[in-house]
Scaffold this active site. Structure first.
Site, PDB file in Angstrom:
ATOM      1  N   LYS A   1       0.811  -1.266  -0.211  1.00 13.66           N
ATOM      2  CA  LYS A   1       0.150  -0.050  -0.037  1.00 13.66           C
ATOM      3  C   LYS A   1       0.953   1.179  -0.181  1.00 13.66           C
ATOM      4  O   LYS A   1       2.050   0.938  -0.397  1.00 13.66           O
ATOM      5  CB  LYS A   1      -0.722   0.243   1.200  1.00 13.66           C
ATOM      6  CG  LYS A   1      -1.635  -1.227   1.376  1.00 13.66           C
ATOM      7  CD  LYS A   1      -2.667  -1.018   2.461  1.00 13.66           C
ATOM      8  CE  LYS A   1      -2.241  -1.427   3.854  1.00 13.66           C
ATOM      9  NZ  LYS A   1      -3.411  -1.508   4.904  1.00 13.66           N
TER      10      LYS A   1
ATOM     11  N   GLU B   1       3.530   9.326   2.775  1.00 12.73           N
ATOM     12  CA  GLU B   1       3.035  10.695   3.184  1.00 12.73           C
ATOM     13  C   GLU B   1       2.145  10.793   4.429  1.00 12.73           C
ATOM     14  O   GLU B   1       1.977  12.039   4.907  1.00 12.73           O
ATOM     15  CB  GLU B   1       2.358  11.224   2.083  1.00 12.73           C
ATOM     16  CG  GLU B   1       1.020  10.534   1.442  1.00 12.73           C
ATOM     17  CD  GLU B   1       0.333  11.657   0.293  1.00 12.73           C
ATOM     18  OE1 GLU B   1       0.290  12.808   0.510  1.00 12.73           O
ATOM     19  OE2 GLU B   1      -0.053  11.212  -0.661  1.00 12.73           O
TER      20      GLU B   1
END
Lengths: 158, 784
Positions: free
Chosen positions: B739, B743
């Protein structure tokens, strides 16, 4: 008015016509095509433009090219010799110390100046020596680890 | 976990040597013959009408090749958001008035930078100052200066261009409200009625900056004979830049080529199309010569964009045991002189927080408000930082007041794996509980919390998408087999430090039984590479990675099929290893890839083996979720993070020393563990700056700290130990289970440090950054 200056960069000599107000960083980048030296803040605050002059780290964005005459200038392009990475470069590559890479040339040169003077620095000494070089990507942990590893390797090889 | 040979390993970055030797090329390093330098004259006023611009003296200056003003670029519109509801409101140069200090009013192309700078001084602009407004709450009041009255759309809006059959209408602006968000689930009033305890707080998140070390830059080169524009530029995905350059300059999209360059940091700050980019293209078209623009650090700070200023009011109702029953959130986003990404940042504040606490009754109301200040745009996490500082600070306060353990209260309110969110997104994997437990353990939470002795520990949470639907709505990759049996990978990702070049090569190598160095990479060139969402949508690993995986599998299938034919066996009998295909039962029978390629060409009509792969971020979605209402599928996989901080506060000076950060992330699977560590360390550092000292100071619209001397980012000596923890949940939707990772940990850092500060001193700070002055003030108020 341009004037003739002589620079010795990475062991090679150059004769150039430059205006006295020209900064070393601009002469390296624009006249000599040594674009590895980066310009990021313009005012000597970030360390990206660090080069070594007679072994001492200098901010090339605050240095006039004419001031560097008769001295040995080392840029990132001069670190690797005969196709072999400098131990610091090798350590930066191996330890994930490079992300966007814009601070890397300045970091490497500040680190080289440190290790040349103090081959076995403590972590605190590494942090201090690199405190003028900003990096926005790495959080510095891997850069510090890389400098430690390069120092360790040099010690083992001796 | 399946056995992998190349992914999951600490493979060295493919770009590292070129970056370590000074060979890596960034836009700022590219020089073309006959290249001109562009500079922009910027408004010194926050709000003023342009009465007259006289460019005649500048035009006559030797060495000046072109001077343009808003008259030349009149009618050109662009924006981060350009939808039927919110038509684009930005332009390359001001046409009749300026809305913030630093807005461009004229531009020059000259033979060198010095000449261009001198020419700017010769341009005479007569302004008529208008009353300005800087506070978003003042700006919403009746009678406040009107920054925009009506936004007139361009001939088509972006969504129309991208296939939505709806025209944008002129948008009337009332009370400077640029944009609104209204999302609700459940019955908020009922939720508060069922609560035993209700708390309301107000938080403030200031302007802070991306501070990419490479300043914003572009080199634009127009060839009038082929009517084609070549550009090199700092960006985070060429598709969006290319679309806007083509549209604003009136060129067919295939006549704009973005070339591959490394980007010296991005962090969200190089996503949108900027005025200087359109101006550079315009000047190149006007002069027929290449035009380079490298912004000064001052311009980057004061005239590109910043993270979003936000006021967040939170009202939360809980049961005595800490179960959250209702949460009402009001956001005021001070978006600046133009809309920027305001509607998106508020939507994402909601969307990124939604998968964290399972709150049955929820209401988000957001208003984006024009002020005469610089524009807000995405920054790493885009909205997560703002909302998590508010929500996790408040959860900590509630837990302490109810005598609960904050970690226990957080854990109590989470979702479970397999849960479905109100928009239909499914939480296939959910490593958040493990992230929380591990970071708590890493700072010895149980023993250290609650001492109030000048030392404290705190926790914050984060989450976010792994790629979401956006133009051009597809990511694709091509893999070709080379003569020597190695492969070349073509994909549209851009390397701005995050490591995409490396992990995409790893994925191709894994599927092809090769090593990373067997992959030649062609990336980030709009002419050579297929479509890609690009990395700015947090889908670099999951979405682009999946496309690359599929392209490599396509090549592997072709190789296997061909080898089966040549070796007169069935494909199932074969295995792939070290650029060879072997018969499993008789490894002596084998073919090297280059042999298979020759065989394929000879026996299969010249088939030289090219594979393709493609994927959508959310397979079921054809377009995009509603950003105003929060409805519609958003992402296939959420990534999760938790940060724990341990701090020491000097109560005499107010100085905070962060002793340790533990950053945990559920990124599904570490395609490259060193890269994952690097991303988490990076976010720990950035979050530390966000929390303790970063703020773009703006007085009467003027940025007063636009240098790296006055705007401090963390340096080596500010950094504590950062322990990174990867929680690998192996998501069924991502390649190998991967995944997002780059950030969303950032947003978990400010509440962790803020909560640790409270734990240390028993006083709460409601605004970032938490400066010594604020701490001393809070301590003073506490004594009262």
């Amino acid at each position: 008015m341009k004037q003739l200056i002589k620079l010795r960069v990475n062991g090679e000599s150059y004769e150039l016509q430059v205006e006295p107000k020209r900064l070393l960083v601009d002469v390296l980048r624009d006249n000599l095509g040594l674009t590895g030296t980066k310009k990021a803040c313009e005012f000597g605050n970030c360390g990206s433009c660090t080069v070594l002059i007679n072994g001492t780290p200098v901010l090339s964005c605050l240095t006039l090219a004419i001031e560097a005459q008769g001295k040995d200038i080392l840029t990132v392009e001069g670190l690797a010799r005969n196709g072999q990475l400098h131990p610091l470069q090798q350590a930066f590559v191996e330890h994930g110390a490079i992300q966007c890479g814009f601070c890397t040339p300045g970091m490497l040169l500040s680190a080289k100046a440190l290790l040349d003077e103090n081959p076995q620095p403590t972590k605190a000494e590494i942090k201090e020596a690199l405190s003028g070089n900003l990096c926005r990507c790495t959080g510095y942990a891997k850069i510090i680890k890389a400098v430690e590893a390069a120092a360790q390797k040099t010690k083992e090889e001796k | 976990m399946a056995e992998h040979k190349v992914v999951g390993k600490p493979v060295l970055r493919v770009d590292a040597k070129s970056k370590a030797t000074g060979g890596a090329k960034y836009t700022t390093d590219i020089v073309l013959p006959r290249m001109l330098h562009g500079k922009i004259l910027r408004s010194p006023y926050p709000h003023a009408r342009i009465v007259k611009i006289d460019t005649s003296k500048a035009e006559r200056m030797p060495g000046v090749e072109a001077v343009i003003t808003g008259k030349d670029t009149a009618g050109i519109r662009f924006g981060f958001v350009d939808t039927p509801r919110y038509p684009a409101d930005e332009h390359p140069l001001a046409e009749d008035k300026v809305c913030y200090i630093g807005e461009g009013v004229a531009a020059v192309a000259a033979i060198d930078e010095d000449t261009a700078i001198e020419a700017l001084k010769l341009i005479e602009v007569k302004y008529e100052e208008l009353p300005a407004v800087f506070d978003p709450e003042e700006a919403m009041k009746d009678g406040a200066p009107k920054i925009h009255e009506i936004i007139i759309p361009a001939k088509t809006c972006a969504w129309e261009d991208w296939g939505v059959p709806r025209k944008a209408k002129p948008l009337e602006i009332k009370n400077n409200i640029a944009t609104t968000l209204n999302v609700s689930h459940g019955d908020i009033e009922q939720g508060f009625r069922e609560s035993d305890y209700i708390r309301e707080d107000r938080f403030f998140i200031p302007t802070n900056a991306h501070v990419c070390l490479e300043p914003h830059d572009i080199l634009a080169s127009y060839d009038p004979f082929y009517q084609k524009l070549d550009v090199w530029l700092g960006h985070m995905g060429y598709e969006l830049k290319r679309y806007w350059l083509a549209k604003t300059l009136g060129l067919p999209i295939a006549k704009v080529r973005t070339h591959n360059v490394y980007v010296g940091g991005a962090f969200g700050g190089k996503v949108t199309i900027f005025p200087y980019e359109v101006i550079a293209g315009f000047l190149s078209m006007k002069t027929g010569r290449p035009v380079k623009m490298v912004l000064t650090r001052h311009e980057v700070f004061a005239a590109t964009c910043s993270d979003h200023r936000m006021i967040v009011e939170v009202k939360t109702g809980v049961k005595r045991d800490g179960t959250i029953m209702a949460q009402e959130i009001k956001m005021i986003n001070d978006c600046g002189g133009y809309r920027g990404s305001s509607p998106v940042v508020m939507f994402l504040s909601y969307s990124y927080s939604k998968p964290i606490y399972n709150v049955p009754n929820i209401k988000y109301e957001g208003k984006g408000v024009y002020t005469n200040k610089m524009i807000g745009h995405p920054k790493r996490g885009h909205g997560l930082n703002q909302i998590r500082f508010a929500l996790d600070s408040q959860v900590d306060m509630i837990a302490r007041e109810l005598g609960l353990d904050t970690v226990e209260m957080m854990l109590k309110n989470l979702y479970k794996p397999g849960d479905v969110l109100p928009n239909g997104d499914i939480l296939y994997t959910y490593g958040l509980p493990e992230c929380i437990r591990k970071v708590a353990e890493a700072v010895d939470w149980k023993n250290k919390r609650g001492k109030h002795n000048g030392r404290g520990v705190g926790i914050g949470l984060g989450a976010g998408d792994s790629g979401l639907p956006y133009w051009p709505f597809a990511a694709a990759a091509i893999v070709r087999l080379n003569h020597d049996g190695t492969a070349t990978l073509y994909n549209g990702a851009v390397e701005f430090g995050q490591g995409s070049d490396t992990i995409l090569c790893q994925i191709a190598a894994e599927e092809l039984g090769m090593q990373t160095e067997d992959i030649t990479l062609i990336s980030n060139d709009s002419e050579l590479c297929p479509m890609d969402y690009n990395n700015w949508l947090s889908g670099g690993a999951k979405v682009t990675g999946e496309a690359v995986k599929r392209a490599a599998i396509d090549v592997r299938m072709q190789l296997t099929e061909c080898a089966a034919m040549a070796l007169e066996t069935k494909a199932e009998e074969l295995e792939i290893k070290d650029r060879h295909i072997y018969v499993k039962s008789d490894p002596e029978k084998k073919m090297a890839f280059d042999e298979i390629l020759r065989y394929s060409i000879q026996k299969r009509h010249g088939d030289c083996i090219i594979g393709k792969g493609y994927v959508k971020a959310v397979d079921e979605v054809e377009f995009y979720p509603s950003i105003s209402k929060g409805t519609g599928r958003f992402t296939e996989a959420y990534a999760f993070s938790a940060t724990a901080a341990e701090v020491e506060v000097d109560q005499e000076t107010g100085r905070v020393k962060v002793l340790k950060l533990a950053v945990a992330d559920d990124c599904g699977f570490d395609i490259n563990p060193v890269n994952v560590e690097g991303q988490l360390e990076s976010q720990g550092a950035m979050g530390l700056g966000d929390t303790l000292f970063e703020e773009v100071l703006i007085e009467e619209g003027k940025v007063t700290n636009p240098t790296l001397a006055d705007y401090k980012i963390p340096g080596t000596i500010d950094m504590p130990e950062i322990e990174t923890i990867s929680v690998q949940t192996v998501d069924p939707k991502g390649p190998y289970g991967a995944k997002e990772v780059g950030e969303f940990a950032r947003g978990s850092v400010p509440p962790a440090i803020a909560n640790a500060i409270f734990d240390a001193i028993g006083a709460r700070i409601y605004s970032l950054p938490i400066t010594p002055e604020k701490i001393l003030e809070a301590l003073k108020n506490k004594k009262k």
